[in-house]
Motif scaffolding. Structure first.
Motif, PDB file in Angstrom:
ATOM      1  N   ASP A   1     -76.643 -21.860 -73.620  1.00 18.20           N
ATOM      2  CA  ASP A   1     -76.472 -22.932 -72.644  1.00 18.20           C
ATOM      3  C   ASP A   1     -75.130 -23.659 -72.749  1.00 18.20           C
ATOM      4  O   ASP A   1     -74.830 -24.509 -71.912  1.00 18.20           O
TER       5      ASP A   1
ATOM      6  N   ASN B   1     -83.197 -27.030 -65.597  1.00 17.93           N
ATOM      7  CA  ASN B   1     -83.272 -25.695 -64.996  1.00 17.93           C
ATOM      8  C   ASN B   1     -84.157 -25.844 -63.764  1.00 17.93           C
ATOM      9  O   ASN B   1     -85.372 -26.021 -63.886  1.00 17.93           O
TER      10      ASN B   1
ATOM     11  N   CYS C   1     -91.429 -19.618 -67.994  1.00 17.63           N
ATOM     12  CA  CYS C   1     -91.895 -20.038 -69.329  1.00 17.63           C
ATOM     13  C   CYS C   1     -93.112 -20.963 -69.241  1.00 17.63           C
ATOM     14  O   CYS C   1     -93.773 -21.214 -70.262  1.00 17.63           O
TER      15      CYS C   1
ATOM     16  N   TYR D   1     -82.450 -10.921 -77.024  1.00 14.80           N
ATOM     17  CA  TYR D   1     -82.166 -11.955 -76.011  1.00 14.80           C
ATOM     18  C   TYR D   1     -82.704 -11.525 -74.647  1.00 14.80           C
ATOM     19  O   TYR D   1     -82.850 -10.332 -74.377  1.00 14.80           O
TER      20      TYR D   1
ATOM     21  N   GLY E   1     -85.228 -30.429 -78.513  1.00 17.38           N
ATOM     22  CA  GLY E   1     -86.270 -29.457 -78.173  1.00 17.38           C
ATOM     23  C   GLY E   1     -86.983 -29.823 -76.888  1.00 17.38           C
ATOM     24  O   GLY E   1     -88.148 -29.510 -76.686  1.00 17.38           O
TER      25      GLY E   1
ATOM     26  N   GLY F   1     -86.229 -25.406 -68.684  1.00 14.83           N
ATOM     27  CA  GLY F   1     -85.968 -24.499 -69.798  1.00 14.83           C
ATOM     28  C   GLY F   1     -87.261 -24.044 -70.442  1.00 14.83           C
ATOM     29  O   GLY F   1     -88.227 -23.702 -69.752  1.00 14.83           O
ATOM     30  N   THR F   2     -87.293 -24.087 -71.773  1.00 12.57           N
ATOM     31  CA  THR F   2     -88.534 -23.761 -72.480  1.00 12.57           C
ATOM     32  C   THR F   2     -89.307 -25.042 -72.822  1.00 12.57           C
ATOM     33  O   THR F   2     -90.196 -25.020 -73.677  1.00 12.57           O
TER      34      THR F   2
ATOM     35  N   GLY G   1     -85.683 -29.035 -73.740  1.00 11.86           N
ATOM     36  CA  GLY G   1     -85.306 -28.176 -72.619  1.00 11.86           C
ATOM     37  C   GLY G   1     -84.278 -28.816 -71.703  1.00 11.86           C
ATOM     38  O   GLY G   1     -83.996 -28.301 -70.618  1.00 11.86           O
TER      39      GLY G   1
ATOM     40  N   PHE H   1     -89.554 -17.540 -76.446  1.00 14.59           N
ATOM     41  CA  PHE H   1     -88.990 -16.247 -76.050  1.00 14.59           C
ATOM     42  C   PHE H   1     -89.576 -15.079 -76.844  1.00 14.59           C
ATOM     43  O   PHE H   1     -89.456 -13.930 -76.428  1.00 14.59           O
TER      44      PHE H   1
ATOM     45  N   SER I   1     -89.768 -25.005 -79.650  1.00 17.52           N
ATOM     46  CA  SER I   1     -88.737 -24.099 -80.150  1.00 17.52           C
ATOM     47  C   SER I   1     -88.488 -23.007 -79.109  1.00 17.52           C
ATOM     48  O   SER I   1     -89.400 -22.271 -78.727  1.00 17.52           O
ATOM     49  N   THR I   2     -87.229 -22.921 -78.659  1.00 12.30           N
ATOM     50  CA  THR I   2     -86.854 -21.907 -77.657  1.00 12.30           C
ATOM     51  C   THR I   2     -87.175 -20.509 -78.185  1.00 12.30           C
ATOM     52  O   THR I   2     -87.712 -19.662 -77.458  1.00 12.30           O
TER      53      THR I   2
END
Ligand SMILES: C[C@@](CO)(OP(=O)(O)O)[C@H](O)COP(=O)(O)OP(=O)(O)OC[C@H]1O[C@@H](n2ccc(N)nc2=O)[C@H](O)[C@@H]1O
Ligand SMILES: Nc1ncnc2c1ncn2[C@@H]1O[C@H](COP(=O)(O)OP(=O)(O)O)[C@@H](O)[C@H]1O
Length: 291
Positions: free
Chosen positions: A138, A15, A208, A28, A98, A236-237, A100, A182, A177-178
Motif C-alpha cells: 500500500d 478501499n 475479504c 501475494y 490493523g 482493506g482487510t 485497513g 490473505f 492481521s492482513t
C-alpha cells in the motif's frame, strides 16, 4: 539544508472496492482495488540531525522501534541514497493499527517524501514509490497521493476521480492481521478482472468481507449497524467499516446515533491526499520543490 522542523500529515485511505483475482507463486495476491484518501490522519514532525542517527521519538504499543515502518523507510532511504544526515521523528498517532485504513503504509510514505525534501535528495516519485513497495503493497499509492485504481499486488496505479463524499468510519476494537486474512482457506480468490474504467456500479464489494466478518464478530456488528443507514463496507482487510453520506451533518448525525455502541470518526473523502496538498502549499510559499 532545512533546520526548522517539518510538520506533515499522514492520511488514511479507504478501499472503495477490493476484488481478489488470484494468488501468485510467492503467496501475494493479485488484486483490483480502488483507493481514495481521507482528510483524516496522523501528524508527523521531522527534525534533521547532523550525526546520521535515525530516531523515532514516539513509542508504539506492540511495535518495536526497529520494526516500525517509519524507521524502516528512513533507514532504507538513507542506505540507498548514501545520505549522511539523520532524523528525529515524532508522530501524533490517531489512526488505528490493523484497521485497513493504511496507517503504517501512510506513515512510511510521509517519511519518504519528508526526508527526500529535508535531506535534499531529489529522488523522483517513481524512485520513492519503488522503494516504498518493498515496505508494503500500500505504500506506493500514498507516495503518489492520488486516488487510484490499483492492480497487481497494489502497485500498478491509474489515477481515478471517484465522488468525494463524507464518510462515517467505524473502528471495531480489534486489530486484523492482513497476512491472516490473505492466508485463509475460505478467502474468495477467483473474481473476474474488471476491464473497463471507471469501475462500473455494482462492483463495489470487498472480497475479504465474508472471511473477516466470520472471524471477527465485532466487525460484523459494525457492518450491520452502519448498514441500517447507508451501504456499509469493509476497507482493506479490516477492521474498519465505512459508509458514504452527502454532507458532514448527515454523517455526524449517524455517528452520534451509533456512539453508544461503537467508536468511529467522520471524514471527507479526497482524491488528492492532504499530504500532497500540504507539500504543494509549501512549494508555493517557499518556491522550493517539495515533491
Ligand atoms: C489489503 C490491503 C488493501 O489495500 O490493505 P490493508 O487491509 O492491509 O490496509 C493491502 O493490499 C495490503 O497492503 P499492506 O498492508 O501494505 O500489505 P503488506 O505489508 O505488503 O503485506 C502483508 C501480508 O498480506 C499478504 N498480501 C498483501 C498484499 C497482497 N496483494 N497480497 C497478499 O497476499 C501477504 O501475506 C503479506 O505478507
Ligand atoms: N508506523 C506504523 N503505524 C502503524 N502500524 C505499523 C507501523 N509500523 C509498523 N506497523 C505494523 O503494521 C501493522 C499494520 O498496520 P496498519 O498499516 O496501521 O494497518 P492496515 O495495514 O490494516 O491498514 C500494525 O499492526 C503494526 O504491527
Amino acid at each position: 539544508m532545512q533546520n526548522d522542523p517539518l510538520i506533515l500529515p499522514s492520511p488514511a485511505k479507504l478501499n472503495l472496492m477490493l476484488h481478489i483475482l488470484g494468488r501468485r507463486e510467492d503467496g501475494y495476491h493479485e488484486l483490483q482495488t480502488l483507493f481514495q484518501f481521507l482528510d483524516y490522519g496522523d501528524e508527523m514532525t521531522f527534525s534533521v540531525r547532523e550525526d546520521g542517527e535515525i530516531r523515532l521519538l514516539t513509542e508504539f504499543a506492540g511495535v518495536p522501534h526497529d520494526h516500525n515502518l517509519i524507521v524502516k523507510a528512513a533507514r532504507q532511504l538513507q542506505a540507498q541514497s548514501g545520505c549522511t544526515l539523520g532524523i528525529d521523528i515524532h508522530i501524533d498517532k490517531i489512526l488505528p493499527m490493523g484497521g485497513g485504513i493504511g496507517g503504517g503504509s501512510s506513515n512510511a510514505a510521509t517519511t519518504l517524501l519528508g526526508l527526500n525534501h529535508l535531506w535534499g535528495l531529489g529522488w523522483s516519485e517513481d524512485q520513492l514509490a519503488a522503494l516504498g513497495l518493498n515496505l508494503g503493497a500500500d505504500v506506493p499509492v500514498f507516495v503518489r497521493g492520488h486516488a487510484a485504481f490499483a492492480e497487481g499486488v497494489g502497485e500498478k496505479l491509474s489515477p481515478e476521480y471517484p465522488e468525494e463524499p463524507w464518510y462515517v468510519v467505524l473502528v471495531p476494537q480489534v486489530s486484523v492481521s492482513t497476512a491472516e486474512i490473505f492466508s485463509h482457506p475460505l478467502l474468495t480468490r477467483n473474481s473476474l478482472p474488471i476491464k473497463v474504467r471507471p469501475v462500473p456500479k455494482g462492483n463495489s464489494r470487498n472480497d475479504c468481507e465474508a472471511v473477516v466478518t466470520e472471524l471477527y464478530p465485532d466487525v460484523r456488528k459494525a457492518l450491520n449497524l452502519l448498514g441500517k443507514y447507508t451501504e456499509a463496507k469493509l476497507t482493506g482487510t479490516g477492521s474498519c467499516i465505512f459508509g458514504a453520506f452527502p454532507n458532514e451533518a448527515d454523517a455526524d448525525k449517524v455517528l452520534h446515533l451509533l456512539a453508544d455502541t461503537l467508536t468511529g470518526f467522520v471524514a471527507k473523502g479526497s482524491n488528492v491526499s492532504m499530504l500532497h496538498r500540504k507539500l504543494q502549499d509549501l512549494s508555493k510559499e517557499t518556491g522550493t520543490r517539495y515533491s
